[in-house]
Motif scaffolding. Structure first.
Motif, PDB file in Angstrom:
ATOM      1  N   PHE A  26       0.852  -1.187   0.000  1.00  0.00           N
ATOM      2  CA  PHE A  26       0.000   0.000   0.000  1.00  0.00           C
ATOM      3  C   PHE A  26       0.889   1.239   0.000  1.00  0.00           C
ATOM      4  CE2 PHE A  26      -3.028  -2.893   2.187  1.00  0.00           C
ATOM      5  CZ  PHE A  26      -4.127  -2.697   1.369  1.00  0.00           C
ATOM      6  N   ARG A  27       0.317   2.343  -0.458  1.00  0.00           N
ATOM      7  CA  ARG A  27       0.922   3.670  -0.304  1.00  0.00           C
ATOM      8  C   ARG A  27      -0.179   4.587   0.201  1.00  0.00           C
ATOM      9  NH1 ARG A  27       2.168   5.717  -5.583  1.00  0.00           N
ATOM     10  NH2 ARG A  27       0.306   6.996  -5.462  1.00  0.00           N
ATOM     11  N   VAL A  28       0.164   5.475   1.126  1.00  0.00           N
ATOM     12  CA  VAL A  28      -0.780   6.462   1.627  1.00  0.00           C
ATOM     13  C   VAL A  28      -0.205   7.843   1.319  1.00  0.00           C
ATOM     14  CG1 VAL A  28      -1.976   7.372   3.652  1.00  0.00           C
ATOM     15  CG2 VAL A  28      -1.541   4.918   3.469  1.00  0.00           C
ATOM     16  N   ASP A  29      -1.005   8.690   0.674  1.00  0.00           N
ATOM     17  CA  ASP A  29      -0.579  10.043   0.311  1.00  0.00           C
ATOM     18  C   ASP A  29      -1.442  11.074   1.017  1.00  0.00           C
ATOM     19  OD1 ASP A  29       1.052   8.906  -1.744  1.00  0.00           O
ATOM     20  OD2 ASP A  29      -0.630   8.972  -3.151  1.00  0.00           O
ATOM     21  N   VAL A  30      -0.853  12.216   1.360  1.00  0.00           N
ATOM     22  CA  VAL A  30      -1.610  13.428   1.661  1.00  0.00           C
ATOM     23  C   VAL A  30      -1.525  14.241   0.373  1.00  0.00           C
ATOM     24  CG1 VAL A  30      -1.747  15.543   3.021  1.00  0.00           C
ATOM     25  CG2 VAL A  30      -1.086  13.403   4.112  1.00  0.00           C
ATOM     26  N   VAL A  31      -2.691  14.660  -0.142  1.00  0.00           N
ATOM     27  CA  VAL A  31      -2.772  15.230  -1.478  1.00  0.00           C
ATOM     28  C   VAL A  31      -3.347  16.639  -1.438  1.00  0.00           C
ATOM     29  CG1 VAL A  31      -3.685  14.856  -3.807  1.00  0.00           C
ATOM     30  CG2 VAL A  31      -3.151  12.890  -2.357  1.00  0.00           C
ATOM     31  N   ASP A  32      -2.690  17.539  -2.180  1.00  0.00           N
ATOM     32  CA  ASP A  32      -3.175  18.894  -2.397  1.00  0.00           C
ATOM     33  C   ASP A  32      -4.453  18.806  -3.244  1.00  0.00           C
ATOM     34  OD1 ASP A  32      -3.241  21.631  -2.582  1.00  0.00           O
ATOM     35  OD2 ASP A  32      -1.207  21.830  -3.329  1.00  0.00           O
ATOM     36  N   THR A  40      -1.708  16.967  -6.417  1.00  0.00           N
ATOM     37  CA  THR A  40      -0.285  16.742  -6.163  1.00  0.00           C
ATOM     38  C   THR A  40      -0.095  16.093  -4.789  1.00  0.00           C
ATOM     39  OG1 THR A  40       0.262  18.707  -7.447  1.00  0.00           O
ATOM     40  CG2 THR A  40       1.970  17.858  -5.989  1.00  0.00           C
ATOM     41  N   ALA A  41       0.540  14.930  -4.773  1.00  0.00           N
ATOM     42  CA  ALA A  41       0.854  14.282  -3.499  1.00  0.00           C
ATOM     43  C   ALA A  41       1.964  15.081  -2.826  1.00  0.00           C
ATOM     44  CB  ALA A  41       1.280  12.839  -3.719  1.00  0.00           C
ATOM     45  N   ARG A  61       2.159  12.161   7.192  1.00  0.00           N
ATOM     46  CA  ARG A  61       2.006  13.414   7.946  1.00  0.00           C
ATOM     47  C   ARG A  61       2.524  14.568   7.108  1.00  0.00           C
ATOM     48  NH1 ARG A  61       1.370  11.907  13.470  1.00  0.00           N
ATOM     49  NH2 ARG A  61       1.705  14.053  14.126  1.00  0.00           N
ATOM     50  N   TYR A  62       1.776  15.661   7.099  1.00  0.00           N
ATOM     51  CA  TYR A  62       2.216  16.837   6.356  1.00  0.00           C
ATOM     52  C   TYR A  62       1.839  18.088   7.130  1.00  0.00           C
ATOM     53  CZ  TYR A  62       3.074  20.176   2.687  1.00  0.00           C
ATOM     54  OH  TYR A  62       3.552  21.237   1.977  1.00  0.00           O
ATOM     55  N   LEU A  63       2.840  18.876   7.509  1.00  0.00           N
ATOM     56  CA  LEU A  63       2.605  20.155   8.160  1.00  0.00           C
ATOM     57  C   LEU A  63       2.347  21.168   7.059  1.00  0.00           C
ATOM     58  CD1 LEU A  63       2.449  21.799  10.744  1.00  0.00           C
ATOM     59  CD2 LEU A  63       4.897  22.229  10.534  1.00  0.00           C
ATOM     60  N   ARG A  68      -6.359  23.053   2.562  1.00  0.00           N
ATOM     61  CA  ARG A  68      -7.246  21.973   2.118  1.00  0.00           C
ATOM     62  C   ARG A  68      -6.401  20.796   1.653  1.00  0.00           C
ATOM     63  NH1 ARG A  68     -11.143  24.170  -2.232  1.00  0.00           N
ATOM     64  NH2 ARG A  68      -9.190  24.363  -3.340  1.00  0.00           N
ATOM     65  N   ALA A  69      -6.847  19.597   1.944  1.00  0.00           N
ATOM     66  CA  ALA A  69      -6.112  18.410   1.523  1.00  0.00           C
ATOM     67  C   ALA A  69      -7.042  17.200   1.582  1.00  0.00           C
ATOM     68  CB  ALA A  69      -4.895  18.182   2.400  1.00  0.00           C
ATOM     69  N   TYR A  70      -6.594  16.109   0.972  1.00  0.00           N
ATOM     70  CA  TYR A  70      -7.290  14.829   1.118  1.00  0.00           C
ATOM     71  C   TYR A  70      -6.250  13.721   1.155  1.00  0.00           C
ATOM     72  CZ  TYR A  70      -6.927  14.412  -4.043  1.00  0.00           C
ATOM     73  OH  TYR A  70      -6.493  14.348  -5.345  1.00  0.00           O
ATOM     74  N   ALA A  71      -6.682  12.527   1.511  1.00  0.00           N
ATOM     75  CA  ALA A  71      -5.788  11.365   1.571  1.00  0.00           C
ATOM     76  C   ALA A  71      -6.108  10.437   0.404  1.00  0.00           C
ATOM     77  CB  ALA A  71      -5.966  10.624   2.891  1.00  0.00           C
TER      78      ALA A  71
END
Length: 147
Positions: A78-84, A88-89, A107-109, A117-120
């Motif tokens: 698996f890969r988990v991204d925090v996405v703009d 854009t990851a 985690r993304y500061l 705003r972001a999504y996973a």
């Protein structure tokens, strides 16, 4: 008189200490304000949720994570991204072996890059690197975002 002065001094020190502790601890509690948006999925042998958390009322921290209940036998990682919001990851956790339970935490500061705003995104791959699953959570918005 000495006893009265000693008691007064002790009360002053205790009151000052309590006030200092309240002043130090108060804002820290107010800054910890988690919010979560999740999307459930049940497709192609995969079952679970992908979530994005937003933490903080000042600087925003976004966390992307997955909760896996089931996966097919050909799932390797698996890969988990925090996405703009533009797709854009901005931060990822890669090569997490397929297993049930919680799948990594990206985690993304946030600064200006994610505009509050972001999504996973949760992505699964087989052993050859072929994408088996790609699921996005809902977008979570900062309380200070004007968009």
């Amino acid at each position: 008189m000495r006893i009265r002065n000693a008691i007064s001094a002790a009360v002053f020190v205790a009151t000052t200490a309590v006030g200092t502790i309240t002043a130090v601890c108060g804002p820290a509690q107010a800054d910890w304000a988690p919010f979560r948006k999740c999307t459930s999925f049940d497709q192609s042998g995969f079952k679970g949720d992908v979530c994005v958390d937003r933490i903080g009322l000042g600087p925003q921290e976004f966390l992307g994570l997955g909760h896996i209940q089931a996966f097919p036998s050909n799932c390797a990682t698996f890969r988990v991204d925090v996405v703009d919001p533009d797709g854009t990851a901005v931060h990822s956790v890669n090569n997490i072996p397929c297993a049930t339970g919680m799948v990594g935490t990206a985690r993304y500061l946030a600064e200006l890059h994610v505009n509050g705003r972001a999504y996973a995104r949760l992505v699964s791959f087989d052993s050859a690197g072929k994408t088996l699953l790609s699921v996005n959570s809902e977008i979570i918005v900062s309380p200070f975002d004007n968009h």
